[in-house]
Design a protein around this motif. Sequence first.
Motif, PDB file in Angstrom:
ATOM      1  N   ALA A   3      21.210 -33.773   9.716  1.00  0.00           N
ATOM      2  CA  ALA A   3      21.938 -32.505   9.751  1.00  0.00           C
ATOM      3  C   ALA A   3      22.301 -32.135  11.176  1.00  0.00           C
ATOM      4  O   ALA A   3      23.417 -31.677  11.457  1.00  0.00           O
ATOM      5  CB  ALA A   3      21.095 -31.402   9.113  1.00  0.00           C
ATOM      6  N   ALA A   4      21.372 -32.326  12.100  1.00  0.00           N
ATOM      7  CA  ALA A   4      21.626 -31.991  13.501  1.00  0.00           C
ATOM      8  C   ALA A   4      22.703 -32.891  14.088  1.00  0.00           C
ATOM      9  O   ALA A   4      23.575 -32.437  14.837  1.00  0.00           O
ATOM     10  CB  ALA A   4      20.339 -32.119  14.312  1.00  0.00           C
ATOM     11  N   ASP A   5      22.667 -34.184  13.746  1.00  0.00           N
ATOM     12  CA  ASP A   5      23.635 -35.117  14.314  1.00  0.00           C
ATOM     13  C   ASP A   5      25.041 -34.917  13.769  1.00  0.00           C
ATOM     14  O   ASP A   5      26.006 -35.404  14.357  1.00  0.00           O
ATOM     15  CB  ASP A   5      23.189 -36.560  14.063  1.00  0.00           C
ATOM     16  CG  ASP A   5      22.054 -36.974  14.991  1.00  0.00           C
ATOM     17  OD1 ASP A   5      22.116 -36.619  16.181  1.00  0.00           O
ATOM     18  OD2 ASP A   5      21.113 -37.622  14.536  1.00  0.00           O
ATOM     19  N   ALA A   6      25.164 -34.207  12.644  1.00  0.00           N
ATOM     20  CA  ALA A   6      26.497 -33.941  12.092  1.00  0.00           C
ATOM     21  C   ALA A   6      27.194 -32.802  12.818  1.00  0.00           C
ATOM     22  O   ALA A   6      28.398 -32.619  12.663  1.00  0.00           O
ATOM     23  CB  ALA A   6      26.389 -33.613  10.598  1.00  0.00           C
ATOM     24  N   PHE A  56       7.355 -45.868   8.000  1.00  0.00           N
ATOM     25  CA  PHE A  56       7.853 -44.699   8.724  1.00  0.00           C
ATOM     26  C   PHE A  56       9.379 -44.679   8.748  1.00  0.00           C
ATOM     27  O   PHE A  56      10.020 -43.642   8.533  1.00  0.00           O
ATOM     28  CB  PHE A  56       7.312 -44.737  10.159  1.00  0.00           C
ATOM     29  CG  PHE A  56       8.036 -43.850  11.134  1.00  0.00           C
ATOM     30  CD1 PHE A  56       7.773 -42.490  11.195  1.00  0.00           C
ATOM     31  CD2 PHE A  56       8.984 -44.392  12.000  1.00  0.00           C
ATOM     32  CE1 PHE A  56       8.446 -41.679  12.102  1.00  0.00           C
ATOM     33  CE2 PHE A  56       9.651 -43.588  12.918  1.00  0.00           C
ATOM     34  CZ  PHE A  56       9.377 -42.224  12.960  1.00  0.00           C
ATOM     35  N   LEU A  57       9.987 -45.848   8.981  1.00  0.00           N
ATOM     36  CA  LEU A  57      11.422 -45.896   9.262  1.00  0.00           C
ATOM     37  C   LEU A  57      12.291 -45.741   8.020  1.00  0.00           C
ATOM     38  O   LEU A  57      13.334 -45.070   8.073  1.00  0.00           O
ATOM     39  CB  LEU A  57      11.747 -47.224   9.952  1.00  0.00           C
ATOM     40  CG  LEU A  57      13.111 -47.308  10.631  1.00  0.00           C
ATOM     41  CD1 LEU A  57      13.245 -46.237  11.709  1.00  0.00           C
ATOM     42  CD2 LEU A  57      13.322 -48.687  11.233  1.00  0.00           C
ATOM     43  N   ILE A  64      18.163 -39.336   6.994  1.00  0.00           N
ATOM     44  CA  ILE A  64      19.294 -39.188   7.919  1.00  0.00           C
ATOM     45  C   ILE A  64      20.599 -39.521   7.214  1.00  0.00           C
ATOM     46  O   ILE A  64      21.585 -38.792   7.323  1.00  0.00           O
ATOM     47  CB  ILE A  64      19.104 -40.094   9.152  1.00  0.00           C
ATOM     48  CG1 ILE A  64      17.968 -39.564  10.028  1.00  0.00           C
ATOM     49  CG2 ILE A  64      20.391 -40.187   9.967  1.00  0.00           C
ATOM     50  CD1 ILE A  64      17.624 -40.462  11.195  1.00  0.00           C
ATOM     51  N   ALA A  65      20.620 -40.638   6.466  1.00  0.00           N
ATOM     52  CA  ALA A  65      21.849 -41.073   5.802  1.00  0.00           C
ATOM     53  C   ALA A  65      22.306 -40.057   4.755  1.00  0.00           C
ATOM     54  O   ALA A  65      23.486 -39.682   4.707  1.00  0.00           O
ATOM     55  CB  ALA A  65      21.638 -42.442   5.155  1.00  0.00           C
ATOM     56  N   ILE A  66      21.367 -39.594   3.927  1.00  0.00           N
ATOM     57  CA  ILE A  66      21.716 -38.627   2.886  1.00  0.00           C
ATOM     58  C   ILE A  66      22.226 -37.336   3.508  1.00  0.00           C
ATOM     59  O   ILE A  66      23.250 -36.776   3.102  1.00  0.00           O
ATOM     60  CB  ILE A  66      20.496 -38.348   1.983  1.00  0.00           C
ATOM     61  CG1 ILE A  66      20.148 -39.592   1.172  1.00  0.00           C
ATOM     62  CG2 ILE A  66      20.770 -37.171   1.051  1.00  0.00           C
ATOM     63  CD1 ILE A  66      18.822 -39.515   0.449  1.00  0.00           C
ATOM     64  N   ALA A 153      22.847 -41.209  22.514  1.00  0.00           N
ATOM     65  CA  ALA A 153      22.718 -39.763  22.687  1.00  0.00           C
ATOM     66  C   ALA A 153      21.812 -39.171  21.621  1.00  0.00           C
ATOM     67  O   ALA A 153      21.065 -38.214  21.879  1.00  0.00           O
ATOM     68  CB  ALA A 153      24.096 -39.106  22.637  1.00  0.00           C
ATOM     69  N   MET A 154      21.848 -39.735  20.407  1.00  0.00           N
ATOM     70  CA  MET A 154      20.993 -39.239  19.336  1.00  0.00           C
ATOM     71  C   MET A 154      19.520 -39.356  19.705  1.00  0.00           C
ATOM     72  O   MET A 154      18.692 -38.545  19.288  1.00  0.00           O
ATOM     73  CB  MET A 154      21.268 -40.015  18.049  1.00  0.00           C
ATOM     74  CG  MET A 154      20.567 -39.439  16.821  1.00  0.00           C
ATOM     75  SD  MET A 154      20.582 -40.562  15.411  1.00  0.00           S
ATOM     76  CE  MET A 154      19.208 -41.652  15.816  1.00  0.00           C
ATOM     77  N   LEU A 155      19.185 -40.376  20.511  1.00  0.00           N
ATOM     78  CA  LEU A 155      17.795 -40.579  20.906  1.00  0.00           C
ATOM     79  C   LEU A 155      17.365 -39.645  22.036  1.00  0.00           C
ATOM     80  O   LEU A 155      16.180 -39.553  22.341  1.00  0.00           O
ATOM     81  CB  LEU A 155      17.577 -42.032  21.347  1.00  0.00           C
ATOM     82  CG  LEU A 155      17.792 -43.098  20.271  1.00  0.00           C
ATOM     83  CD1 LEU A 155      17.554 -44.486  20.855  1.00  0.00           C
ATOM     84  CD2 LEU A 155      16.886 -42.863  19.083  1.00  0.00           C
ATOM     85  N   LEU A 156      18.319 -38.974  22.662  1.00  0.00           N
ATOM     86  CA  LEU A 156      18.005 -38.060  23.764  1.00  0.00           C
ATOM     87  C   LEU A 156      17.958 -36.625  23.268  1.00  0.00           C
ATOM     88  O   LEU A 156      18.978 -36.105  22.808  1.00  0.00           O
ATOM     89  CB  LEU A 156      19.046 -38.173  24.878  1.00  0.00           C
ATOM     90  CG  LEU A 156      18.987 -39.406  25.773  1.00  0.00           C
ATOM     91  CD1 LEU A 156      20.199 -39.423  26.696  1.00  0.00           C
ATOM     92  CD2 LEU A 156      17.706 -39.430  26.586  1.00  0.00           C
TER      93      LEU A 156
END
Length: 305
Positions: A3-6, A56-57, A64-66, A153-156
């Motif tokens: 949701a945040a990455d969208a 975990f992954l 994340i995908a959903i 950037a998603m990892l930061l």
Amino acid sequence: MGAADAVPGVSGGTIAFITGIYEELIDTIKQFGPGALVALCRGGWRALFQHLNLAFLIPLLAGIAISLVSVAHLALWLMEAHPLLLDGFFFGLVAASALVVGQAGQRWRVWYIIPLLVGLLLARLLPSLMPLILMIGNDSLVIVLAGAIAISAMLLPGVSGSFLLLTMGLYGTIMGAIRGFDISIIMLFGMGCVIGLALFSRLLSWLLKRHHGFTLQLLLGFIVGSLPVLWPWRELLRYQIGPDGQMIPLAYHYLLPDDYAMLTGAPAQVIGVVGLMAVGALLVVLLNRRADTKTTTHSTDTAQR
């Protein structure tokens, strides 16, 4: 995280940090490489499953995908229909996240001001540098590079991959491809994501292990530097038009609510925005408290064993 990455301006890495999974996420991503083949050959599928930390992954990536696919529609609608309220919520969330990161490291030292300032400077400069990617000319290579940059950037914490895509003029292209299942664009973007994850996760893992306090201050700089992008009451000063016809913001003038209402003639929605800032901040506090409880419980169980 999906949701945040969208939403341009918000980082999935921030959500990972405040929920207490950040370092495990970085270390898990780093496991994808030649060592995975060695684990498979020596111990079979069970060893590979453990080596890649798939317990975990898999649920994390599924979530994340959903969320990314489902929230893409909602995020685009909210950005158009209720931009002040959306920015207010995420401003409160990211501001509170800065406090979480600031308290997560060791005792603060004077020289930590250096990585803090570096993070602030990079957070400020990165969006203005992104349009240069378009000068490469090759559309396929541009999308691959965009994927590598966005996933890094998603990892930061504090650095929004979506916002960097927006400054490249590719946010509409990528989100449209996801919604419309454009396989060619999705594959190119995914290839870039794999490359970015493989390289950047190893760098971050090394920094966190060798220079933990330094790295946390750098991440804090990124988070604080991203806050102006989310300030609800702002006036766009400069922009350019991207290759897909989308407006790329370059510079803003930040305003107080009354000045915003007077300048735009639109209501500042102060009560709603401030209320959602508080909701975002409260969400961070609750998530971080839960993460601290899990960490304490895990440490106690490990000590008893």
